[in-house]
Design a protein around this motif. Structure first.
Motif, PDB file in Angstrom:
ATOM      1  N   ALA A  13     -69.422  54.833  42.554  1.00 58.27           N
ATOM      2  CA  ALA A  13     -69.097  54.571  41.365  1.00 58.27           C
ATOM      3  C   ALA A  13     -68.545  56.085  40.627  1.00 58.27           C
ATOM      4  CB  ALA A  13     -70.725  54.654  40.976  1.00 58.27           C
ATOM      5  N   VAL A 139     -72.570  49.977  41.361  1.00 60.44           N
ATOM      6  CA  VAL A 139     -71.963  50.652  40.805  1.00 60.44           C
ATOM      7  C   VAL A 139     -70.655  50.012  40.366  1.00 60.44           C
ATOM      8  CG1 VAL A 139     -69.815  50.142  43.570  1.00 60.44           C
ATOM      9  CG2 VAL A 139     -71.906  51.011  44.376  1.00 60.44           C
ATOM     10  N   HIS A 143     -71.092  51.367  34.244  1.00 59.47           N
ATOM     11  CA  HIS A 143     -69.543  52.177  33.434  1.00 59.47           C
ATOM     12  C   HIS A 143     -70.188  52.489  31.793  1.00 59.47           C
ATOM     13  CE1 HIS A 143     -69.089  54.020  37.478  1.00 59.47           C
ATOM     14  NE2 HIS A 143     -68.765  52.135  38.278  1.00 59.47           N
TER      15      HIS A 143
END
Lengths: 310, 358
Positions: A13, A139, A143
Motif C-alpha cells: 500500500a 492494498v 487510498h
C-alpha cells in the motif's frame, strides 16, 4: 533479521503512495516526448506545482482546488518552455534545465509564507465494501483519489496514444515533424498542447508530495523526484504501462529498503539505498540489448527543433 | 580633457578606497547553512541566532547567509566567496563543512571561522557544538514511559558520532524506565529530505513503533505521526510547536543566539580566540521544549527532574555501568564517559540491534 515484522500488505500500500508523484510526472513527460519535445524542466514544474497546490489548498481549504491549482501552475510554467523552444527556437536541453532552476527559485519565493503550515488533509477513498476485503482491501481500496487518478491517467494516455486519431497525430509529430507538417498538421500547436499536459501532470505530482505524501511545504522538497520521472520515461521505453511498472518498482524499492533497515537486515544499508538505481541500470541494460533492442524506440524527432520553412 | 579624465579617475579611486574603510566600521558576519532557512529545524534555529546577532548589535553588524549549501567542494567555494566579500567572522553550520572550513581558513588568516559540530581547529578556527545527547536522555525517558508497543522508531540522518551518541543516550534512558523497550533504527543518509523522512517514519510506524525519535531536520516525521494517530514524536533542533496539539510531546531546541552574540562581540572587541565549546542544558545551548499534557504528570516530573540534574552537573547521561553492543565493558559502575570518547563515539551500547553503517 526479523522479516516477519514487515507488514507486506502495508508495504504494498505504501509503495503505491511513494510511487504516485513520479508516476504522474512521468506519464506527463512521456506524452511530451512522444510529441518530439524533450523537456528537462520536470523538477522545476513539480516543485512549482507543489507550492502552488499547497497554497491553493491552504487558502481555499480544499485539497481538490489545491490539485487543480497545481495542474494550472505546472501548465503555466511549461508554457514558458513552450514559448522558448517552439517560437523562439531555443535549445530544448538548455531551456529545460533553465526551467528547473527557475522553478526551484520561484517556488521558494512563493513559499516564504507557507513554511510550517499544515494543509487540509486529503480524504481517503474508503469504499465501504471493497476496503473490507481481506488482503486486497487495504492494498487496493484504501487510498486517496489521486492514486487511482494516476492509474486511470496511465490507462487513458495509453488508449489515447494507441487508439485515437489525435494520439496518432501526436506520435507522427514526434516521429517526423517535417512529414507531419507536410500533411498539414499544426506541429507547433500540437507540441504546445503536449507540453502543457506534461506541465499539468508534473504539477499534480508535486502537489501530491506537498499535500499527501509529506504533507507540508518545505523548500526543495521534491529533492530529485523530477529527474527520476525523466529517467522513468527512458526506462519505460516510451510505453505508458511500463511507466506504471517502473514507478511502482522504483517506489517499491525505496520503501522496501527502509523496511528492511527497520527489520534489522544485516546488509550494509548503503547497498539498499543505491538498489533502486542499480536495478534501473540493470533493467535498462537488459532492455536495450539483444532482440528487444528495437523496442527501445525513442521518438525520432525527440529534442529536435522544428521550424516551418515554406 | 585628459587631465580631467585623470582627475575623475583619481576621485573614483579615492571613493573606492574609502568604501572598504567605511565598511570596516561594520563587523560582517557570514553564515553558511546546509538547509533552507525555512526547514523548521536545524537551519531555522541557526538563522534565529543570526537574527539575534542583528537585533543585539543593530547597525554595528552586517550579516549575510547562504542557504542550501551542499557539504563538500561547493561549500569551499561559498566560504571562500564570503571571505573575499569581506566577512570578519564566518559560521559554518554543518559537520560536512569541516574540511572546507579548515582549507579556507588557511588562506584567510585575518578572518575568524567558527565550525559547528566539528573537531578540527586552527588559530583562526573555533569549533562549537551542543550536547544534544543531554536532551536525548530526557526524550528517551519520556519515550520509554510512553511506548505501549515497546517499539521505538529512530530516524537516523548521517552515521557520525553525534547521531550515534544521540541514539545511545536515548536508548540507555528509555531502557532504564522500560526494560522491554526495543529500538528500530532507519538511516536516511541525509539531514533534510522531507519525503524520505516521511517514508521512514511511516515504515517505522508500520513495523509497530508508537514513538518516533528523529535526528533529521524537517517536520515531516511529525506529520506522518499525526496521520497515523496514536503515535508520538518530538521536535528536533527546533520546538516544532505547530505539532503541539498533535503528536509532538516535547522537543530538543538548539539555542545558538547567546553563543553567536558572544562570539560576534569578541570579534568586535578584538578578544576573539580559537576555542572549543561544547555546551549543554546547563548553559542553555540545549533547550527542552515544553512537555505537553499528553505525557502523564509523574512522567513529566521525572523528565524534568532528570533535566534539572543534568543542568546542575549532578548527573551525566553516560554513567556506568554501561557495556558496548558486543558485550565488552565500557564504563564501570559510577564512571562517566570522557568528552574524547563521546566526541568520537562509533559504537552502540549493549542492547541496541543492528550495525552502524561505516
Amino acid at each position: 533479521m526479523d522479516l516477519s515484522s514487515i507488514n507486506w500488505l502495508l508495504l504494498l500500500a505504501s509503495l503505491m503512495v511513494a510511487a504516485t508523484p513520479i508516476l504522474l510526472a512521468g506519464i506527463g513527460e512521456l506524452v511530451v516526448e512522444k510529441a518530439g519535445v524533450l523537456n528537462l524542466g520536470v523538477e522545476g514544474m513539480m516543485i512549482t506545482g507543489a507550492i502552488a497546490g499547497f497554497a491553493a489548498a491552504v487558502e481555499s481549504g480544499s485539497p481538490a482546488l489545491g490539485f487543480l491549482g497545481a495542474a494550472v501552475a505546472g501548465a503555466l510554467l511549461s508554457m514558458l518552455f513552450a514559448v522558448l523552444t517552439q517560437f523562439a527556437l531555443a535549445n530544448q536541453v538548455a531551456s529545460g534545465l533553465a526551467l528547473t532552476l527557475f522553478g526551484l527559485g520561484l517556488s521558494s519565493l512563493m513559499g516564504q509564507s507557507y513554511v510550517g503550515l499544515k494543509p487540509p488533509s486529503t480524504p481517503k477513498l474508503d469504499l465501504p465494501l471493497l476496503s473490507d476485503i481481506p488482503v486486497l482491501g487495504p492494498v487496493l481500496f484504501s487510498h486517496d483519489l489521486m492514486v487511482y487518478f494516476s492509474i486511470a491517467l496511465v490507462a487513458a494516455t495509453w488508449a489515447f496514444l494507441k487508439y485515437t486519431r489525435a494520439g496518432l497525430t501526436l506520435r507522427a509529430v514526434g516521429e517526423n515533424h517535417e512529414a507531419a507538417h507536410a500533411l498539414g498538421y499544426k506541429v507547433v500547436a500540437i507540441r504546445c498542447a503536449a507540453i502543457a499536459f506534461g506541465g499539468a501532470c508534473a504539477g499534480l505530482g508535486g502537489a501530491y508530495l506537498s499535500l499527501v505524501r509529506v504533507p507540508q511545504w518545505t523548500e526543495g522538497m521534491t529533492s530529485g523526484a523530477g529527474w527520476i520521472a525523466l529517467a522513468l520515461v527512458v526506462f519505460a521505453s516510451w510505453k505508458p504501462w511500463r511507466v506504471l511498472i517502473g514507478a511502482y518498482l522504483f517506489g517499491g524499492i525505496t520503501v522496501l529498503q527502509l523496511n528492511l533497515q527497520a527489520a534489522g537486515l544485516k546488509v550494509p544499508v548503503e547497498y539498499l539505498s543505491m538498489s533502486p538505481y542499480i536495478i534501473t541500470i540493470i533493467v535498462l541494460v537488459i532492455m536495450s540489448s539483444g532482440r528487444s533492442r528495437g523496442a527501445l524506440g525513442a521518438p525520432a524527432s525527440l529534442g529536435r527543433t522544428f521550424h516551418a520553412t515554406g | 580633457m585628459k587631465k580631467r579624465t585623470l582627475l575623475k579617475g583619481a576621485v573614483a579611486a579615492l571613493a573606492l578606497a574609502a568604501t572598504p574603510a567605511l565598511a570596516q566600521d561594520k563587523t560582517k558576519v557570514g553564515f553558511v547553512y546546509v538547509g533552507p532557512v525555512g526547514d523548521g529545524g536545524w537551519t531555522y534555529e541557526h538563522d534565529q541566532g543570526r537574527k539575534a546577532v542583528e537585533a543585539e548589535f543593530g547597525d554595528a553588524v552586517e550579516t549575510v547567509y547562504v542557504e542550501n549549501v551542499p557539504e563538500g567542494p561547493d561549500a569551499e567555494r561559498v566560504i571562500t566567496q564570503m571571505a573575499l566579500d569581506g566577512a570578519d567572522l564566518i559560521f559554518t553550520t554543518s559537520f560536512g563543512y569541516m574540511d572546507p572550513t579548515i582549507n579556507v581558513a588557511a588562506k584567510f588568516p585575518d578572518v575568524k571561522f567558527e565550525h559547528a559540530t566539528g573537531y578540527k581547529t586552527a588559530p583562526n578556527v573555533s569549533v562549537y557544538s551542543a550536547r544534544f545527547y543531554e536532551g536525548r536522555a530526557v526524550q528517551g525517558t519520556i519515550a520509554g514511559h510512553m511506548t505501549e508497543s515497546n517499539v521505538i522508531g529512530y530516524i537516523g540522518s548521517v552515521p557520525i558520532p553525534e547521531v550515534v551518541r544521540g541514539i545511545n543516550s536515548a536508548y540507555i534512558h528509555a531502557k532504564k524506565v522500560n526494560p522491554d523497550v526495543q529500538f528500530k533504527i532507519v538511516w536516511v543518509y541525509e539531514w533534510f529530505n522531507p519525503a524520505k523522512e516521511a517514508d521512514a517514519a511511516k515504515v517505522l510506524i508500520e513495523q509497530g513503533a508508537d514513538v518516533i525519535l528523529q535526528h533529521t531536520d524537517s517536520t515531516a516525521p511529525l506529520a506522518a505521526a499525526a496521520e497515523a494517530g496514536n503515535v508520538i514524536g518530538f521536535g528536533q533542533a527546533s520546538d516544532m510547536a505547530e505539532y503541539k496539539d498533535g503528536p509532538r510531546v516535547s522537543s530538543i531546541i538548539d539555542n545558538w543566539a547567546p553563543y553567536y552574540i558572544a562570539r560576534t562581540k569578541a570579534v568586535m572587541d578584538g578578544t576573539w580566540e580559537s576555542t572549543n565549546t561544547w555546551d549543554g542544558i546547563g548553559p542553555g545551548m540545549v533547550g527542552i521544549g515544553e512537555i505537553t499534557d499528553k505525557v502523564p504528570a509523574e512522567v513529566k516530573a521525572e523528565a524534568e527532574a532528570l533535566q534539572a540534574s543534568i543542568a546542575s552537573g549532578e548527573y551525566h547521561p553516560f554513567t556506568g555501568p554501561i557495556k558496548k553492543q558486543d558485550g565488552s565493558d565500557w564504563l564501570a559502575e559510577g564512571e562517566t564517559a570522557d568528552d574524547g570518547t563521546l566526541a568520537g563515539m562509533n559504537f552502540y551500547v549493549e542492547g541496541l540491534e543492528g550495525e552502524i553503517p561505516q
